[in-house]
Design a protein around this motif. Structure first.
Motif, PDB file in Angstrom:
ATOM      1  N   ALA A 148      11.470 -38.184  18.786  1.00 19.42           N
ATOM      2  CA  ALA A 148      12.004 -37.137  17.906  1.00 19.42           C
ATOM      3  C   ALA A 148      12.735 -37.886  16.815  1.00 19.42           C
ATOM      4  CB  ALA A 148      12.991 -36.267  18.664  1.00 19.42           C
ATOM      5  N   THR A 150      14.982 -37.795  12.758  1.00 22.29           N
ATOM      6  CA  THR A 150      15.422 -37.258  11.466  1.00 22.29           C
ATOM      7  C   THR A 150      14.771 -38.063  10.333  1.00 22.29           C
ATOM      8  OG1 THR A 150      17.391 -38.655  11.546  1.00 22.29           O
ATOM      9  CG2 THR A 150      17.640 -36.394  12.344  1.00 22.29           C
ATOM     10  N   THR A 153      13.554 -43.184  12.455  1.00 18.79           N
ATOM     11  CA  THR A 153      12.894 -43.624  13.689  1.00 18.79           C
ATOM     12  C   THR A 153      11.399 -43.348  13.564  1.00 18.79           C
ATOM     13  OG1 THR A 153      14.872 -43.051  14.931  1.00 18.79           O
ATOM     14  CG2 THR A 153      12.905 -43.444  16.217  1.00 18.79           C
ATOM     15  N   PRO A 251      27.950 -45.290  10.675  1.00 20.73           N
ATOM     16  CA  PRO A 251      27.747 -43.853  10.842  1.00 20.73           C
ATOM     17  C   PRO A 251      27.196 -43.551  12.237  1.00 20.73           C
ATOM     18  CG  PRO A 251      25.976 -44.799   9.510  1.00 20.73           C
ATOM     19  CD  PRO A 251      26.931 -45.913   9.811  1.00 20.73           C
ATOM     20  N   ASN A 254      22.838 -39.830  16.688  1.00 25.04           N
ATOM     21  CA  ASN A 254      22.485 -39.721  18.113  1.00 25.04           C
ATOM     22  C   ASN A 254      23.275 -40.738  18.950  1.00 25.04           C
ATOM     23  OD1 ASN A 254      21.004 -38.147  19.851  1.00 25.04           O
ATOM     24  ND2 ASN A 254      19.126 -39.377  19.698  1.00 25.04           N
ATOM     25  N   LEU A 255      23.944 -41.656  18.274  1.00 27.86           N
ATOM     26  CA  LEU A 255      24.918 -42.613  18.824  1.00 27.86           C
ATOM     27  C   LEU A 255      24.309 -43.801  19.556  1.00 27.86           C
ATOM     28  CD1 LEU A 255      27.688 -40.067  19.844  1.00 27.86           C
ATOM     29  CD2 LEU A 255      27.626 -41.559  17.836  1.00 27.86           C
ATOM     30  N   ASN A 257      23.064 -46.430  17.936  1.00 27.10           N
ATOM     31  CA  ASN A 257      23.416 -47.644  17.215  1.00 27.10           C
ATOM     32  C   ASN A 257      24.830 -48.114  17.546  1.00 27.10           C
ATOM     33  OD1 ASN A 257      22.345 -49.618  15.531  1.00 27.10           O
ATOM     34  ND2 ASN A 257      23.306 -48.755  13.711  1.00 27.10           N
ATOM     35  N   GLU A 364      21.240 -45.062   1.710  1.00 28.64           N
ATOM     36  CA  GLU A 364      20.990 -43.628   1.830  1.00 28.64           C
ATOM     37  C   GLU A 364      22.294 -42.907   2.200  1.00 28.64           C
ATOM     38  OE1 GLU A 364      18.176 -43.814   5.611  1.00 28.64           O
ATOM     39  OE2 GLU A 364      19.059 -41.820   5.396  1.00 28.64           O
ATOM     40  N   ALA A 366      23.533 -41.114   4.697  1.00 23.88           N
ATOM     41  CA  ALA A 366      24.163 -41.313   6.017  1.00 23.88           C
ATOM     42  C   ALA A 366      24.922 -42.634   6.065  1.00 23.88           C
ATOM     43  CB  ALA A 366      23.104 -41.283   7.121  1.00 23.88           C
ATOM     44  N   SER A 367      24.364 -43.671   5.455  1.00 29.80           N
ATOM     45  CA  SER A 367      25.001 -44.989   5.477  1.00 29.80           C
ATOM     46  C   SER A 367      26.329 -44.963   4.732  1.00 29.80           C
ATOM     47  CB  SER A 367      24.098 -46.033   4.821  1.00 29.80           C
ATOM     48  OG  SER A 367      22.775 -45.918   5.294  1.00 29.80           O
ATOM     49  N   GLY A 395      20.553 -47.488   6.163  1.00 34.57           N
ATOM     50  CA  GLY A 395      19.263 -47.184   5.540  1.00 34.57           C
ATOM     51  C   GLY A 395      19.227 -47.507   4.056  1.00 34.57           C
TER      52      GLY A 395
HETATM   53  N1  F0G Z   1      21.988 -43.896   9.650  1.00 39.78           N
HETATM   54  C1  F0G Z   1      20.689 -43.662   9.464  1.00 39.78           C
HETATM   55  C2  F0G Z   1      20.103 -44.034   8.141  1.00 39.78           C
HETATM   56  C3  F0G Z   1      19.898 -43.088  10.493  1.00 39.78           C
HETATM   57  O1  F0G Z   1      18.612 -42.882  10.297  1.00 39.78           O
HETATM   58  C4  F0G Z   1      20.515 -42.746  11.708  1.00 39.78           C
HETATM   59  C5  F0G Z   1      19.766 -42.127  12.793  1.00 39.78           C
HETATM   60  C6  F0G Z   1      21.881 -43.018  11.852  1.00 39.78           C
HETATM   61  C7  F0G Z   1      22.582 -43.597  10.801  1.00 39.78           C
HETATM   62  C8  F0G Z   1      22.616 -42.734  13.111  1.00 39.78           C
HETATM   63  O2  F0G Z   1      22.280 -43.642  14.105  1.00 39.78           O
HETATM   64  O3  F0G Z   1      21.497 -42.014  15.794  1.00 39.78           O
HETATM   65  O4  F0G Z   1      21.965 -44.382  16.406  1.00 39.78           O
HETATM   66  O5  F0G Z   1      23.821 -42.827  15.830  1.00 39.78           O
HETATM   67  N2  F0G Z   1      18.603 -41.705  12.663  1.00 39.78           N
HETATM   68  C9  F0G Z   1      17.764 -41.225  13.770  1.00 39.78           C
HETATM   69  C10 F0G Z   1      16.335 -41.025  13.320  1.00 39.78           C
HETATM   70  C11 F0G Z   1      18.326 -40.106  14.534  1.00 39.78           C
HETATM   71  O6  F0G Z   1      15.596 -40.230  13.937  1.00 39.78           O
HETATM   72  O7  F0G Z   1      15.918 -41.690  12.390  1.00 39.78           O
HETATM   73  P1  F0G Z   1      22.402 -43.204  15.642  1.00 39.78           P
END
Ligand code: F0G
Length: 447
Positions: A148, A150, A153, A251, A254-255, A257, A364, A366-367, A395
């Motif tokens: 699954a 976002t 992955t 960031p 799903n935690l 990382n 990106e 989220a980063s 990212g």
């Molecule tokens: N930053 C980016 C760019 C991500 O793609 C994700 C997670 C996170 C931070 C958070 O990392 O989940 O390990 O706490 N992306 C996942 C995906 C969920 O499906 O690409 P995380």
């Protein structure tokens, strides 16, 4: 199959629940502990001294062998495979550590460094985990790898499955991932299912599908993924000449990382390569912050449980997650290292992202939450102005260029249709095809 002789085994999968802690073989295809449903982690005996490891890893940087060129497999003494196991690699890892003076000033720090995991082959940190997960999929003889996602992955799995000649299927929340990530995933030839629902619905489906004989789940619930991702801790310390920073901030979605990063540092500590670990802090977006809420409750309640958020909201779609799977591992990491978990607003993320761009780096959305979080933690006094701080950029900028163009045009709309008037907007200037007109405007440039 459960194994018991912990003294003699070299490596195993182990349940993280302290009152279970059962061990399983590396070739068992498991999603969680079959006995208690707990998350699994990999344990491995390492038969090398600290100095020997440091020298071996450094020497490999001069080698052209694929397993030495990879910034993950270069550290293979800490990975659960034999020395000569066939690996699936795209030369992941080896990402830059940038000094970021403008972002440092923005945060109120003397110095800030950015570990740019967006410089991986498919543009995100996922590649460091995927190389290990797909290598494991091949070892198990899996036919189809699934996840699954976002978006990141998805792109990573698609690329590594393509390299391995393995089938792959991906569940993404329909209309909720960036088009760049979807485009990558399609280009690498994955079977993409757009699910009517959010990421958490996709993740629930993956857990149901995991029982099928032919599929192999490579979400970060898979402990082999985290083994790859933990190597960023080693690479970072090598880049810092083994000087441990005070803070590492990243960031959280799903935690996986945060869990992996912590595991990496703790293993280095146990092996004597470092004498202390940095504080690890996790930043979430305000509208998708179940872990920040959990952390706040954990200050008064030892045995907190995650309360999922049913409809998470954020423009940082990578971390738009309401029910993070690895919260127990991540909570342990934050607690043991003395870190914090906070959330930041859409506006704080947008401004931090623009500032990272002004350092010539970019990432990106989220980063950028990591840098927005650092600014906040400096303001609250948790991070001292003179401390050594690393933000993990997860990212690449090009993962979500729509977000950036909307920011600069002033058309970025936060959840609830709130307008985000960016302080660092930069608009293109329409000009006639005329040298004098261009020169006149060049004179007005301010920076
Ligand atoms: N930053 C980016 C760019 C991500 O793609 C994700 C997670 C996170 C931070 C958070 O990392 O989940 O390990 O706490 N992306 C996942 C995906 C969920 O499906 O690409 P995380």
């Amino acid at each position: 199959m459960e194994i018991s002789d912990a003294e003699t085994i070299q490596a195993a999968q182990r349940c993280i629940e302290p009152d279970c802690a059962r061990l399983y073989g590396l070739r068992d295809k498991l999603l969680v502990c079959p006995h208690c449903g707990g998350l699994l982690e990999i344990v491995k005996r390492v038969n090398h001294a600290a100095q020997e490891l440091k020298e071996m890893w450094r020497a490999r940087r001069a080698s052209n062998a694929p397993r030495d060129r990879s910034g993950v497999w270069r550290f293979r003494e800490l990975l659960p495979f034999d020395e000569d196991a066939p690996i699936i690699t795209l030369t992941e890892g080896n990402t830059p550590l940038y000094d970021a003076p403008r972002a440092a000033r923005f945060c109120g720090l003397e110095r800030l460094e950015l570990k740019h995991q967006g410089c991986n082959p498919t543009g995100s940190f996922k590649d460091t985990g995927m190389t290990v997960a797909i290598t494991q999929a091949v070892r198990l003889g899996a036919r189809t790898a699934i996840c699954a996602s976002t978006g990141n992955t998805a792109a990573s799995l698609a690329a590594y499955a393509a390299r391995a000649g393995l089938g792959c299927a991906i569940l993404v929340p329909r209309g909720q991932i960036s088009l760049a990530k979807l485009a990558q995933t399609l280009d690498y030839g994955a079977l993409v299912f757009e699910v009517e629902g959010n990421f958490d619905d996709c993740m629930r489906l993956i857990q149901e599908l995991a029982a099928e004989e032919t599929v192999y789940v490579v979400n970060s619930i898979n402990p082999f993924r985290l083994e790859g991702q933990k190597t960023v801790a080693i690479e970072l310390l090598e880049q810092l000449d083994w000087q441990v920073p005070d803070h590492v901030v990243l960031p959280g979605g799903n935690l996986g990382n945060s869990s992996a990063l912590g595991k990496g540092f703790f293993e280095l500590l146990a092996l004597g390569l470092i004498a202390r670990v940095p504080r690890i802090s996790v930043v979430q977006a305000e509208g998708a912050a179940p872990f920040a809420r959990l952390f706040a409750r954990s200050q008064t309640d030892e045995r907190v449980e995650l309360v999922p958020i049913a409809a998470p909201q954020t423009l940082a779609t990578a971390i738009k997650i309401g029910a993070p799977v690895s919260w127990k591992k991540a909570l342990e990491v934050v607690r043991r290292t003395g870190g914090q978990v906070i959330s930041v607003s859409e506006r704080e993320i947008a401004e931090a992202k623009a500032i990272i761009g002004r350092d010539g780096i970019g990432c990106e959305p989220a980063s950028a939450a990591a840098v927005a979080g650092i600014k906040r933690l400096v303001e609250t006094g948790f991070i001292a102005r003179a401390s050594s701080v690393i933000a993990v950029l997860t990212g690449h900028f090009l993962k979500d260029s729509d977000y950036a163009i909307n920011y600069h045009r002033g058309t970025l709309r936060a959840p609830g249709d709130k307008e985000l008037e960016g302080a660092h907007r930069n608009l293109p200037i329409p000009v006639p095809a005329n040298k004098a007109e261009i020169l006149a405007r060049l004179d007005h440039q301010t920076n």
